[in-house]
Design a protein around this motif. Structure first.
Motif, PDB file in Angstrom:
ATOM      1  N   ILE A   1      -7.526  -4.913   9.062  1.00  0.00           N
ATOM      2  CA  ILE A   1      -6.431  -4.182   8.623  1.00  0.00           C
ATOM      3  C   ILE A   1      -5.704  -3.678   9.816  1.00  0.00           C
ATOM      4  N   GLY A   2      -4.446  -3.446   9.675  1.00  0.00           N
ATOM      5  CA  GLY A   2      -3.521  -2.933  10.594  1.00  0.00           C
ATOM      6  C   GLY A   2      -3.139  -1.587  10.020  1.00  0.00           C
ATOM      7  N   GLY A   3      -3.220  -0.694  10.899  1.00  0.00           N
ATOM      8  CA  GLY A   3      -3.096   0.820  10.442  1.00  0.00           C
ATOM      9  C   GLY A   3      -2.682   1.848  11.582  1.00  0.00           C
ATOM     10  N   LYS A   4      -2.218   2.873  11.075  1.00  0.00           N
ATOM     11  CA  LYS A   4      -1.962   3.899  11.909  1.00  0.00           C
ATOM     12  C   LYS A   4      -2.028   5.392  11.268  1.00  0.00           C
ATOM     13  N   THR A   5      -2.921   6.290  11.706  1.00  0.00           N
ATOM     14  CA  THR A   5      -3.087   7.542  11.556  1.00  0.00           C
ATOM     15  C   THR A   5      -1.687   8.187  12.023  1.00  0.00           C
ATOM     16  N   GLY A   6      -1.726   9.456  11.363  1.00  0.00           N
ATOM     17  CA  GLY A   6      -0.579  10.454  11.618  1.00  0.00           C
ATOM     18  C   GLY A   6      -0.956  11.677  11.201  1.00  0.00           C
TER      19      GLY A   6
ATOM     20  N   PHE B   1      -1.173   8.188   6.706  1.00  0.00           N
ATOM     21  CA  PHE B   1      -1.736   6.964   6.995  1.00  0.00           C
ATOM     22  C   PHE B   1      -0.720   5.818   6.547  1.00  0.00           C
ATOM     23  N   VAL B   2      -0.479   5.096   7.139  1.00  0.00           N
ATOM     24  CA  VAL B   2       0.100   3.585   7.020  1.00  0.00           C
ATOM     25  C   VAL B   2      -0.862   2.399   7.188  1.00  0.00           C
ATOM     26  N   ALA B   3      -0.642   1.487   6.340  1.00  0.00           N
ATOM     27  CA  ALA B   3      -1.694   0.145   6.806  1.00  0.00           C
ATOM     28  C   ALA B   3      -0.862  -1.228   5.921  1.00  0.00           C
ATOM     29  N   PHE B   4      -1.491  -2.090   6.396  1.00  0.00           N
ATOM     30  CA  PHE B   4      -1.229  -3.420   5.626  1.00  0.00           C
ATOM     31  C   PHE B   4      -2.658  -4.267   5.701  1.00  0.00           C
TER      32      PHE B   4
ATOM     33  N   ILE C   1      -0.948  -6.303   0.601  1.00  0.00           N
ATOM     34  CA  ILE C   1      -0.556  -5.056   0.366  1.00  0.00           C
ATOM     35  C   ILE C   1      -0.349  -4.306   1.644  1.00  0.00           C
ATOM     36  N   ALA C   2       0.837  -3.466   1.621  1.00  0.00           N
ATOM     37  CA  ALA C   2       1.200  -2.426   2.443  1.00  0.00           C
ATOM     38  C   ALA C   2       0.865  -1.123   1.591  1.00  0.00           C
ATOM     39  N   VAL C   3       0.435  -0.004   2.509  1.00  0.00           N
ATOM     40  CA  VAL C   3       0.212   1.176   1.909  1.00  0.00           C
ATOM     41  C   VAL C   3       0.763   2.470   2.776  1.00  0.00           C
ATOM     42  N   ALA C   4       1.405   3.489   1.968  1.00  0.00           N
ATOM     43  CA  ALA C   4       1.610   4.599   2.828  1.00  0.00           C
ATOM     44  C   ALA C   4       0.992   5.808   1.996  1.00  0.00           C
ATOM     45  N   VAL C   5       0.010   6.739   2.639  1.00  0.00           N
ATOM     46  CA  VAL C   5      -0.583   7.691   2.046  1.00  0.00           C
ATOM     47  C   VAL C   5       0.130   9.059   2.899  1.00  0.00           C
ATOM     48  N   ILE C   6       0.362  10.301   1.936  1.00  0.00           N
ATOM     49  CA  ILE C   6       0.548  11.521   2.575  1.00  0.00           C
ATOM     50  C   ILE C   6      -0.242  12.483   1.615  1.00  0.00           C
ATOM     51  N   VAL C   7      -1.216  13.373   2.450  1.00  0.00           N
ATOM     52  CA  VAL C   7      -1.808  14.400   1.734  1.00  0.00           C
ATOM     53  C   VAL C   7      -1.168  15.672   2.389  1.00  0.00           C
ATOM     54  N   GLU C   8      -0.508  16.222   1.679  1.00  0.00           N
ATOM     55  CA  GLU C   8       0.073  17.657   2.244  1.00  0.00           C
ATOM     56  C   GLU C   8      -1.199  18.633   2.587  1.00  0.00           C
ATOM     57  N   ASN C   9      -0.873  19.284   3.731  1.00  0.00           N
ATOM     58  CA  ASN C   9      -1.546  20.673   4.024  1.00  0.00           C
ATOM     59  C   ASN C   9      -3.310  20.195   4.147  1.00  0.00           C
ATOM     60  N   SER C  10      -3.703  18.995   4.848  1.00  0.00           N
ATOM     61  CA  SER C  10      -5.020  18.716   4.791  1.00  0.00           C
ATOM     62  C   SER C  10      -5.412  18.236   6.060  1.00  0.00           C
ATOM     63  N   GLY C  11      -4.705  18.388   7.218  1.00  0.00           N
ATOM     64  CA  GLY C  11      -4.943  18.295   8.807  1.00  0.00           C
ATOM     65  C   GLY C  11      -4.890  16.835   9.094  1.00  0.00           C
TER      66      GLY C  11
ATOM     67  N   ILE D   1      -8.242   7.411   1.600  1.00  0.00           N
ATOM     68  CA  ILE D   1      -7.485   6.906   0.450  1.00  0.00           C
ATOM     69  C   ILE D   1      -6.877   5.711   0.542  1.00  0.00           C
ATOM     70  N   ALA D   2      -6.248   5.170   1.621  1.00  0.00           N
ATOM     71  CA  ALA D   2      -5.433   3.933   1.698  1.00  0.00           C
ATOM     72  C   ALA D   2      -6.214   3.089   1.794  1.00  0.00           C
ATOM     73  N   SER D   3      -7.408   3.221   2.401  1.00  0.00           N
ATOM     74  CA  SER D   3      -8.319   1.986   2.437  1.00  0.00           C
ATOM     75  C   SER D   3      -9.193   1.589   1.409  1.00  0.00           C
ATOM     76  N   LEU D   4      -9.434   2.802   0.424  1.00  0.00           N
ATOM     77  CA  LEU D   4      -9.816   2.557  -0.898  1.00  0.00           C
ATOM     78  C   LEU D   4      -8.938   1.780  -1.903  1.00  0.00           C
ATOM     79  N   MET D   5      -7.538   2.057  -1.675  1.00  0.00           N
ATOM     80  CA  MET D   5      -6.747   1.362  -2.410  1.00  0.00           C
ATOM     81  C   MET D   5      -6.830  -0.061  -1.932  1.00  0.00           C
ATOM     82  N   MET D   6      -6.662  -0.159  -0.947  1.00  0.00           N
ATOM     83  CA  MET D   6      -6.675  -1.756  -0.512  1.00  0.00           C
ATOM     84  C   MET D   6      -7.827  -2.432  -0.794  1.00  0.00           C
ATOM     85  N   GLU D   7      -8.916  -1.942  -0.747  1.00  0.00           N
ATOM     86  CA  GLU D   7     -10.362  -2.329  -1.356  1.00  0.00           C
ATOM     87  C   GLU D   7     -10.215  -2.714  -2.627  1.00  0.00           C
ATOM     88  N   LYS D   8      -9.771  -1.705  -3.442  1.00  0.00           N
ATOM     89  CA  LYS D   8      -9.598  -1.959  -4.910  1.00  0.00           C
ATOM     90  C   LYS D   8      -8.710  -3.161  -5.404  1.00  0.00           C
TER      91      LYS D   8
END
Length: 645
Positions: free
Chosen positions: A534-539, A560-563, A571-581, A590-597
């Motif tokens: 997986i290629g990814g980047k936290t933010g 988190f963004v990844a492919f 599959i390429a994914v972007a996930v935003i979870v507001e106000n969660s650190g 979440i992104a990883s589980l989506m890619m695995e699924k």
């Protein structure tokens, strides 16, 4: 005198004769040659009835019907015929008073006249329809039950994608764009229903019925010779995977934010989750209007599609794009390092880095895997201050902005659902206005770490990952991959490959290696999937809001963004979870589980506990949840669907 009057007399006779011949010829044509007009002229003897077509079905990528048609009934009225009926009993069934009855009759006359049918009570609930059906003989010939197709959502998901239909408004009827619609017609008002209205709606049919002297329909006129059949709308075939969509909505329950998943090889959107969300069955049937008001007023704003309408600072997920610009402009190489000791001191105030250990930014791969703020702040300044541009104000920032635009930032990408936001990519004019001409690279240095004035939509972030995964190309993200029996060119633009600028494969390879290190050994290790690179980047995006009239620092957004797979991404994914650190805490799992699924069709036994934890986690503000009616509304839709109390 008589000699001169003779020619004039003949002229007058000739004119009169010509007019008589013309009238006789026209009557002959209308009554003998073209019988249709003569036969349909008598409105008192023939009833013109509209036959509504089946609206097109929407299927997911596995050919599962995710949006189909059900039938409810409208009670329609012909005002001129609504005489000597049991008005009191009808009002009782409909739960209205006589004043409301008179008001509806008047409105019907204003809309369509006295001898044309108008909707008196739309989309009747089952219990009301049942009572009316038993007693219709008491309300005829003025009233009639007419079937009306409504939409149903068997998977109760993808509300903001699919959209909904509703009755055309008086304002729209005045617009020439809607000249083919009549009062009482339904049309797509949001989502794919709105974008593809022209192909989904089909073509209305007309049925002519003979009426007796009491205005009651007696059967087909002229054996249906003049009837026209309704033509069903065309079906849409989507790239969306409805099971992946449902899975994403479960992962985001209790949270605010979004997930966007795209197939980089086609641009087809696999899932688009906006949370909190709602059951789309709430916006169909007899309670649509009431539910629509409640949803639009809800504190959690479930009808706001955060995936394409909300904009966020991308934080460190933006660093791969900064690296690509630096490599392409030649201000760095993959081996370029920066001696970061925990902060960047190149400007008036230090920019903190989360790492202090020596060598954590010794080259690009390490800087990406450790997400070093100092490194990318410095790279940004090297790019915009480059002497070949004459410095940041002369051309450096404009060149940087041009790169960002080519990556799909700062403008609408063109997704096939409405209301997409542009986001913000600062330009020299932007800062001139903001700082009255007094600014430099330190003023905008936070752009290097995805902060400051830069904002992106989750869709733009996911599309950027398609560009990286494809090493410089993308297709406009879209849902509809085909239309049944399509003779239009609506989808042509989604099949066109877009090539980004001139960035080399070497530059992309360097960035991809750094992003795989993020997941293998860096800040995104929680996103690892066994057997898949997986290629990814936290933010972690800083979040400010207005509290008591003051700009206040709030809890950070996680990104988190990844492919994956990194070698040939599906599959390429972007996930935003507001106000969660931090991004690694919730967004990356979440992104990883989506890619695995998507890639494996199930979640491994080893990761079931992680999935359970994510699904049970609530990050929504408790005060907001306390004021929200969303859960009770969604539960009411489930009860209605299951037919239980």
């Amino acid at each position: 005198m008589s000699v001169f009057n003779q020619p004039r007399k003949r002229v007058i006779q000739a004119i009169i004769l010509g007019m008589v011949v013309l009238i006789i010829t026209r009557l002959f044509f209308l009554q003998i040659v073209e019988k249709k007009y003569a036969k349909l002229a008598d409105a008192n003897a023939v009833l013109r009835k509209v036959v509504y077509p089946s609206r097109g079905i929407i299927y997911d990528r596995q050919n599962r019907a995710i949006l189909s048609n059900d039938v409810l009934y409208d009670l329609v009225v012909t005002p001129a015929s609504a005489k000597n009926i049991d008005t009191a009993y009808l009002c009782k069934i409909l739960n209205i008073d006589k004043e409301e009855f008179r008001k509806r009759i008047i409105n019907a006359i204003v809309r369509n006249g006295r001898v044309r049918q108008s909707v008196f009570a739309a989309l009747l609930p089952a219990e009301v329809f049942g009572q009316l059906q038993e007693s219709m003989y008491l309300f005829q010939p003025g009233f009639e039950l007419v079937p009306r197709q409504i939409r149903s959502y068997p998977y109760a998901a993808a509300a903001n994608i699919l959209g909904y239909i509703g009755e055309i408004s008086p304002e729209r009827l005045k617009d020439t764009t809607y000249s083919s619609y009549n009062s009482g017609d339904y049309l797509g008002l949001a989502g794919l229903e709105r974008t593809y209205e022209a192909v989904l709606m089909g073509t209305r049919g007309i049925q002519y019925l003979v009426k007796d002297n009491l205005n009651r329909p007696q059967g087909a006129y002229e054996n249906g010779e003049f009837d026209s059949a309704a033509i069903a709308g065309k079906n849409l075939r989507l790239s969306l995977d409805i099971e992946l969509q449902q899975f994403g909505e479960k992962l985001m329950k209790g949270k605010m934010g979004s997930i966007v998943a795209i197939d980089p090889q086609t641009g087809g959107i696999l899932a688009m989750v906006s949370a909190p969300t709602f059951d789309p069955n709430l916006l169909t049937g007899s309670y649509r209007s009431t539910n629509s008001v409640l949803l639009n007023r809800d504190t959690t704003k479930p009808t706001f599609n955060r995936a394409i309408q909300a904009t966020y600072p991308p934080g460190s997920t933006f660093k791969p794009m900064i690296a690509l610009v630096g490599l392409d402009e030649g201000v760095i190489t993959p081996s370029f390092g920066y001696p970061c000791g925990g902060a960047y001191y190149g400007c008036s105030r230090p920019i903190k880095c989360e790492h202090h250990d020596a060598g954590h930014a010794a080259n690009l791969r390490l800087a990406l895997s450790h997400s070093c703020n100092s490194y990318f702040s410095h790279v940004y300044r090297l790019c915009v201050d480059a002497s070949k541009f004459g410095g940041i104000r002369a051309g450096g920032l404009q060149k940087w902005s041009d790169y960002m635009n080519s990556f799909g930032f700062g403008h609408r990408i063109g997704v096939d659902v409405p209301s997409e936001a542009r986001g913000i990519v600062p330009t020299p004019a932007f800062y001139d206005k903001m700082y009255k001409g007094s600014w430099n690279s330190c003023t905008s240095v936070f752009l290097g770490i995805g902060q400051g004035e830069l904002t992106l939509t989750p869709l733009q972030m996911a599309n950027a990952m398609c560009i990286v995964a494809n090493r410089g190309s993308y297709y406009i993200p879209h849902f509809v991959k085909s239309i049944d029996n399509d003779d239009t060119h609506l989808l042509d633009k989604y099949k066109e490959k877009h090539v980004v600028a001139h960035i080399s494969d070497t530059a992309y390879s360097a960035v991809i290696h750094g992003m795989t290190d993020v997941v293998e050994s860096g800040t995104g290790r929680v996103a690892q999937i066994e057997g898949i690179t997986i290629g990814g980047k936290t933010g972690t995006a800083e979040n400010y809001g207005i509290v008591d009239g003051k700009r206040t620092k709030l809890k950070n957004h996680a990104a988190f963004v990844a492919f994956a797979p990194a070698e040939n991404a599906r599959i390429a994914v972007a996930v935003i979870v507001e106000n969660s650190g931090f991004g690694a805490r919730y967004a990356a799992p979440i992104a990883s589980l989506m890619m695995e699924k998507y890639l494996k069709d199930s979640i491994s036994t080893k990761r079931q506990a992680l999935m359970k934890t994510v699904m049970e986690t609530v990050t929504l503000d408790p005060a907001m949840v306390a004021k929200s009616k969303l859960d009770s509304l969604n539960n009411s839709a489930i009860i209605k669907k299951n037919g239980t109390k």
